[in-house]
Design a protein around this motif. Structure first.
Motif, PDB file in Angstrom:
ATOM      1  N   GLY A   1       3.794  28.592 -41.947  1.00 23.47           N
ATOM      2  CA  GLY A   1       3.446  27.213 -42.238  1.00 23.47           C
ATOM      3  C   GLY A   1       3.715  26.341 -41.025  1.00 23.47           C
ATOM      4  N   PRO A   2       3.064  25.160 -41.011  1.00 21.95           N
ATOM      5  CA  PRO A   2       3.310  24.217 -39.905  1.00 21.95           C
ATOM      6  C   PRO A   2       4.802  23.887 -39.814  1.00 21.95           C
ATOM      7  N   PHE A   3       5.308  23.887 -38.578  1.00 26.47           N
ATOM      8  CA  PHE A   3       6.759  23.876 -38.317  1.00 26.47           C
ATOM      9  C   PHE A   3       7.560  22.813 -39.047  1.00 26.47           C
ATOM     10  N   THR A   4       7.132  21.571 -38.876  1.00 29.06           N
ATOM     11  CA  THR A   4       7.991  20.451 -39.280  1.00 29.06           C
ATOM     12  C   THR A   4       8.271  20.490 -40.767  1.00 29.06           C
ATOM     13  N   GLY A   5       7.223  20.731 -41.549  1.00 25.52           N
ATOM     14  CA  GLY A   5       7.390  20.790 -42.983  1.00 25.52           C
ATOM     15  C   GLY A   5       8.102  22.052 -43.422  1.00 25.52           C
ATOM     16  N   LEU A   6       7.706  23.175 -42.847  1.00 20.45           N
ATOM     17  CA  LEU A   6       8.280  24.468 -43.213  1.00 20.45           C
ATOM     18  C   LEU A   6       9.804  24.448 -43.107  1.00 20.45           C
ATOM     19  N   ARG A   7      10.283  23.838 -42.022  1.00 20.53           N
ATOM     20  CA  ARG A   7      11.732  23.817 -41.777  1.00 20.53           C
ATOM     21  C   ARG A   7      12.507  23.077 -42.858  1.00 20.53           C
ATOM     22  N   VAL A   8      11.900  22.030 -43.428  1.00 13.47           N
ATOM     23  CA  VAL A   8      12.621  21.230 -44.426  1.00 13.47           C
ATOM     24  C   VAL A   8      12.997  22.096 -45.620  1.00 13.47           C
ATOM     25  N   GLY A   9      12.054  22.900 -46.088  1.00 13.03           N
ATOM     26  CA  GLY A   9      12.320  23.748 -47.244  1.00 13.03           C
ATOM     27  C   GLY A   9      13.324  24.847 -46.943  1.00 13.03           C
ATOM     28  N   ILE A  10      13.206  25.444 -45.758  1.00 10.79           N
ATOM     29  CA  ILE A  10      14.133  26.522 -45.404  1.00 10.79           C
ATOM     30  C   ILE A  10      15.541  25.963 -45.220  1.00 10.79           C
ATOM     31  N   ALA A  11      15.642  24.811 -44.567  1.00 13.10           N
ATOM     32  CA  ALA A  11      16.962  24.174 -44.401  1.00 13.10           C
ATOM     33  C   ALA A  11      17.553  23.859 -45.774  1.00 13.10           C
ATOM     34  N   SER A  12      16.727  23.330 -46.673  1.00 16.32           N
ATOM     35  CA  SER A  12      17.209  22.979 -48.009  1.00 16.32           C
ATOM     36  C   SER A  12      17.664  24.224 -48.767  1.00 16.32           C
ATOM     37  N   ALA A  13      16.851  25.285 -48.707  1.00 19.48           N
ATOM     38  CA  ALA A  13      17.186  26.508 -49.443  1.00 19.48           C
ATOM     39  C   ALA A  13      18.478  27.122 -48.900  1.00 19.48           C
ATOM     40  N   ARG A  14      18.580  27.209 -47.584  1.00 18.93           N
ATOM     41  CA  ARG A  14      19.770  27.824 -46.986  1.00 18.93           C
ATOM     42  C   ARG A  14      21.025  27.023 -47.345  1.00 18.93           C
ATOM     43  N   VAL A  15      20.934  25.708 -47.234  1.00 17.84           N
ATOM     44  CA  VAL A  15      22.131  24.888 -47.444  1.00 17.84           C
ATOM     45  C   VAL A  15      22.450  24.757 -48.937  1.00 17.84           C
ATOM     46  N   PHE A  16      21.412  24.744 -49.783  1.00 19.00           N
ATOM     47  CA  PHE A  16      21.692  24.750 -51.227  1.00 19.00           C
ATOM     48  C   PHE A  16      22.432  26.038 -51.602  1.00 19.00           C
TER      49      PHE A  16
END
Ligand SMILES: [Zn+2]
Lengths: 211, 371
Positions: A66-81
């Motif tokens: 996925g396009p970087f900027t958006g993709l990172r938000v979900g991965i950061a959220s999932a990892r930190v959750f």
């Protein structure tokens, strides 16, 4: 029960369970508001499922492509959750969720999943079939291509049925994770699938200012 | 959610506005951890911060940094009273990593979240004291109002802080490059590596700061009307480039030490001249420095001399709290909590141009059902 988060296209969050299926899901196709809505979506899904973070057995993160900027938000959220809830992170390739949903709705045989990579490029993955567990069998990598490359008759998957998707369902992402776990298949790597290097040009040194 | 501890709240701060992944933990004004993972080395070959490289590094570093901070502070995540996060200003893609992560952590832990302003965070850094540091106990707390000069590779701003949590006014800022960027660009002109600040400092040590009279941007009477407290460094950079080219064209050696010393002197002079003008104009005998460029030894030295001469009290937080860090964000969050402010709602976004007057973003303005 799993919390699933995907921001590889729009933003999608869900709570799923192997036996009960998708219990709660929120989705937004807008690709500009990931950081705003991911938090509220997580909270709403937990509330609708009537569970606490401690009730989860894992957090599924859509790894793209996925396009970087958006993709990172979900991965950061999932990892930190996952870190906050003290539960494992479960990485899943986002295209697998798209394919899983398409097979579930009746498609059979080969399938090419295509999503927008911006800058006149696309991401693609190729699947041969859904296996006995209902999991899509990926036979071609998540790849990055120019649209014309997929239309070329010499391309490996040239005449396969093609599905262009604009959204990814976190409910389907979560179910892929549940089935993958139930059937003891390997999960994806915990790495974002950017499939593109950062845009940087090395400068040739300072430009002259005087004539 | 239980009643919020407003006496000495335990707050975890997340800072990802530029190239430092900062996780800080404070209890009230006591610093428990200031964990920083920097991607600076990855930017070195490009001569400046590459936003996409910075954002990727934040995603890689966040979880390890949170683990390290929690271990250093000797707490459990469940013990936290609140999460604070930088929501702007800064690099948009970089900010979004921290914002997404902070919201997820807040929901996972069922804790309130405070979305705060990065620049005001730099001022908040001054409130922190180390738990074990006894040498600092006779230091007076930050008094208001104060003028704050914040100088880094990403910003150059002059603030009037009447109250940290309720009244911060932007007096001026750079209209082109940030001061730290000017150091990087001039270092490149002199074939010195990135980051430029420490390199310029090093070679300037043996140079004559009066050797070349470089211009002081926006200091002419005609500029002072509209840009009294604004800064401009692009003309200075061009003037250094022209000087270097002239020497090269005529086959003469470039006096690198003198150029570096004279350039540095021009930057330091204009920064402090404007900051002290603000102190005088607003009758505020206090100046606080913040931002990574404060590591520059000459800037601190001249600041000490000039504030002494002007009867202005100078405050400089420890250098580890001047560069971008999560502890300053946690400190500002803790101040907001102690002052009785309500938490932000989960709807706020990353705002790369967040105005400095907006100390906390409530989130309500961007609420999901809104226009
Ligand atoms: Zn800063």
């Amino acid at each position: 029960m799993l919390l699933a988060i995907d921001t590889s296209a729009g933003t999608s969050v869900a709570v799923v369970d192997l036996a009960r299926g998708v219990i709660a899901e929120r989705g937004e196709a807008d690709t500009m508001r990931h950081a705003e809505i991911v938090g509220p979506f997580i909270l709403q899904c937990l509330q609708e499922a009537d569970i606490a973070p401690a009730d989860l057995s894992g957090v599924v993160g859509g790894m793209g492509p996925g396009p970087f900027t958006g993709l990172r938000v979900g991965i950061a959220s999932a990892r930190v959750f996952a870190l906050g809830a003290g539960t494992p992170l479960v990485p899943v390739i986002s295209h697998d969720a798209i394919a899983y949903g398409h097979y579930r709705r009746g498609h059979t045989g080969p399938l090419v999943v295509v999503t927008d990579a911006r800058r006149r490029e696309i991401y693609w993955s190729a699947y041969s079939e859904a296996d006995a567990a209902g999991l899509p069998a990926r036979v071609g990598p998540p790849g990055l291509a120019k649209p014309a490359e997929l239309d070329d008759a010499t391309w490996l998957h040239a005449r396969w049925p093609r599905l262009d998707a604009a959204t990814v369902s976190a409910g389907e992402l979560g179910m892929v994770a549940e089935l993958t776990h139930a059937h003891q298949r390997p999960f994806a790597a915990n790495e974002p699938l950017y499939l593109r290097s950062p845009d940087v040009t090395l400068s040739n040194g300072p430009k002259r200012v005087s004539r | 959610m239980t009643t919020l501890n407003r006496t000495d709240p335990l707050v975890l701060g997340i800072e990802t506005s530029c190239d430092e992944t900062g996780i800080g933990i404070v209890r009230g004004t006591a610093l428990l951890s200031n964990t920083i993972a920097s991607s600076m080395d990855e930017h070195a070959r490009y001569g400046g911060v590459v936003p996409e490289i910075a954002a990727r590094a934040h995603l890689d570093e966040l979880v390890p940094a949170i683990h390290a901070a929690v271990a250093e502070a000797g707490i459990r995540l469940q013990d936290l009273d609140a999460i604070a996060v930088t929501c702007g200003p800064g690099l948009s893609g970089a900010l979004m990593v921290g914002v997404g992560a902070a919201k997820a952590l807040a929901v996972a832990l069922d804790k309130p979240i405070y979305a705060v302003n990065h620049l005001v965070g730099h001022v908040g850094a001054d409130l922190l004291h180390s738990n074990t540091d006894t040498s600092n106990t006779d230091t007076k707390p930050l008094e208001y109002p104060t003028i704050a000069l914040l100088v880094s590779g990403g910003h150059t701003s002059l603030l009037l802080v009447r109250d940290l949590v309720s009244d911060v006014e932007l007096l001026g800022e750079t209209i082109d490059d940030a001061a730290g960027e000017a150091f990087d660009k001039v270092a490149r002109l002199l074939s010195l590596p990135y980051p430029g600040g420490p390199q310029i400092d090093r070679v300037a040590a043996s140079g004559n700061p009066k050797a070349i009279r470089f211009p002081r941007g926006l200091s002419q009477p005609k500029d002072m009307a509209a840009h009294r407290y604004d800064f401009s460094f692009s003309g200075l950079k061009t003037s250094v480039a022209r000087f270097v080219e002239q020497r090269q064209d005529s086959g003469e050696p470039v006096p690198i030490s003198d150029v570096a010393a004279s350039f540095r002197e021009a930057v330091v002079d204009i920064l402090l001249t404007k900051a002290l003008a603000a102190c005088a104009d607003y009758n505020v005998p206090r100046l606080l420095l913040g931002g990574g460029v404060i590591a520059n030894a000459r800037l601190r030295q001249v600041a000490t001399e000039r504030t002494d001469a002007a009867g202005v009290v100078l405050r400089i937080p420890p250098l580890s709290l001047c560069t971008d860090n999560g502890a300053m964000i946690a400190a500002l969050g803790a101040q907001l909590i102690m002052a009785g402010h309500e938490a932000s709602t989960l709807e706020f976004g990353a705002d790369s141009t967040l105005p400095v007057g907006q100390i906390q973003v409530s989130g309500l303005a961007q609420s999901l059902g809104g226009p």
